[in-house]
Scaffold this active site. Structure first.
Site, PDB file in Angstrom:
ATOM      1  N   ASP A   1      48.450  47.540  38.870  1.00  0.00           N
ATOM      2  CA  ASP A   1      48.504  47.054  37.501  1.00  0.00           C
ATOM      3  C   ASP A   1      49.712  47.627  36.762  1.00  0.00           C
ATOM      4  OD1 ASP A   1      47.244  45.294  35.856  1.00  0.00           O
ATOM      5  OD2 ASP A   1      45.770  46.693  35.063  1.00  0.00           O
TER       6      ASP A   1
ATOM      7  N   CYS B   1      31.745  28.949  42.987  1.00  0.00           N
ATOM      8  CA  CYS B   1      31.082  28.960  41.679  1.00  0.00           C
ATOM      9  C   CYS B   1      30.145  27.760  41.523  1.00  0.00           C
ATOM     10  CB  CYS B   1      32.117  28.955  40.552  1.00  0.00           C
ATOM     11  SG  CYS B   1      33.092  30.472  40.443  1.00  0.00           S
TER      12      CYS B   1
ATOM     13  N   CYS C   1      35.078  44.116  27.345  1.00  0.00           N
ATOM     14  CA  CYS C   1      33.884  43.264  27.341  1.00  0.00           C
ATOM     15  C   CYS C   1      33.544  42.908  28.780  1.00  0.00           C
ATOM     16  CB  CYS C   1      34.152  41.993  26.532  1.00  0.00           C
ATOM     17  SG  CYS C   1      32.763  40.837  26.470  1.00  0.00           S
TER      18      CYS C   1
ATOM     19  N   CYS D   1      27.324  36.601  35.860  1.00  0.00           N
ATOM     20  CA  CYS D   1      27.769  35.967  37.102  1.00  0.00           C
ATOM     21  C   CYS D   1      26.742  36.228  38.206  1.00  0.00           C
ATOM     22  CB  CYS D   1      29.126  36.523  37.517  1.00  0.00           C
ATOM     23  SG  CYS D   1      29.722  35.843  39.088  1.00  0.00           S
TER      24      CYS D   1
END
Length: 353
Positions: A139, A194, A247, A254
């Protein structure tokens, strides 16, 4: 040592090293992101990045890994679980007086830990085959880590834009080693899993999802509490509830996260009881206390002023009580105009302006 390593055997040895170093999975992919390059450009053209100007900088280095590190032939992607055991996320969110901090930020900052482990991985490879070209990222540069990880077989990018793994959900950190070793490539995730589920899109408190796989960061609570430097838009404050740093809502609902496993990494365990603190308590910290208790934490990066800003919004959404109102009143004359404005808003929510 032979001049040319057996790269198939080397890849398996690298996986074993990664497991020994605490990574839950390692995948090897080509230095390319495919359709994600066009996706990024459309996202930037829509302005969804908000104040994150760095998302549009560095030219094409973000989408062309070989430009970022010339000579790169493979990207080794790793993941490490971070979910603390007994994190009681739903319970914390339901208590309006609790301070909710994203689960990834409860322990030590992951950047240094994972970078150190990646360096150890590189050192072990070097001990086997001699010097080779590599560069580690966590990152920390224009790297589209989720796109690269998905193409290395670590999962698929879900409707909530998170990388999801069938066996581990999405509560994990990612890191990369760009290398010049021509290792065998793992099969990328062929399709997402999904299905018709839209739980993440429907759960978002601030309606930040424009649609599946498309997040308007300007409305995302993680962006508002971490990336945004100025005032939080008035129309989004009430929806933020008690979320004061990040958050987790789109991950909480999920279905794949029922497979998420608690982390075995001690550094990711909650520190200073941040998983149990209430808003009034955290709002009472002076700057010295904030700096001391967030040392080595991802929370430190937002600074004390934005910490108070976020907590003021949380207190504005808390249960009306004498402790809440008194805590806010004590900050009414705080030197920062940013903090004062959010405190004033919070007091108005309790009819105590």
């Amino acid at each position: 040592m032979p001049d040319r390593p057996d790269y198939d055997a080397l890849a398996e040895q690298i996986r074993a090293f990664a497991s020994e170093l605490g990574f839950q999975q390692l995948g090897i992919g080509a230095p390319e992101i495919g359709e994600h390059e066009q996706w990024l450009q459309r996202w930037l053209n829509a302005g969804y990045q908000g104040e994150m100007e760095w998302m549009a900088s560095h030219g094409s280095k973000r989408t062309q890994p070989e430009e970022l590190v010339p000579g790169t032939q493979r990207v080794i992607s790793v993941r490490m679980d971070y979910l603390p055991a007994d994190s009681a996320m739903t319970k914390r969110l339901a208590n309006a007086d609790s301070a909710y901090i994203s689960r990834y930020a409860l322990g030590r900052d992951y950047h240094k830990l994972i970078r150190r482990r990646l360096q150890q991985l590189a050192d072990r490879i070097q001990a086997l085959i001699g010097p080779f070209g590599y560069r580690a990222f966590v990152d920390s540069a224009p790297v589209m880590e989720r796109a690269l990880a998905s193409r290395a077989g670590l999962g698929w990018i879900g409707k909530n834009t998170m990388l999801i793994n069938r066996k581990a959900g999405s509560y994990f950190f990612l890191g990369e080693l760009f290398t010049d070793l021509p290792l065998p490539i793992d099969q990328p995730q062929q399709s997402e899993h999904c299905g018709n589920c839209t739980a993440c899109l429907e759960r978002c408190p601030t309606d930040a999802f424009v649609g599946p796989h498309l997040l308007d960061a300007r409305r995302c609570i993680s962006y508002l509490t971490i990336e945004l430097k100025g005032a939080i838009p008035n129309d989004l404050r009430s929806a933020m509830g008690n979320r004061v740093f990040g958050c987790d809502d789109c991950q909480l609902v999920c279905p794949w996260n029922r497979f998420a496993k608690p982390t075995a990494e001690p550094d990711f365990s909650p520190r200073h009881q941040l998983d149990q603190a209430d808003l009034v308590e955290l709002f009472s910290w002076d700057e010295a206390t904030f700096l001391q208790r967030t040392e080595g934490s991802p929370i430190r990066r937002i600074g004390y002023e934005r910490w108070l800003r976020n907590l003021a919004v949380g207190l504005g959404n808390a249960t009306t009580s004498i402790p809440v109102i008194e805590a806010l009143k004590r900050r009414r004359a705080y030197p920062s105009e940013l903090v004062r404005e959010h405190v004033s808003w919070a007091l108005e929510q309790h009819g105590a302006a």
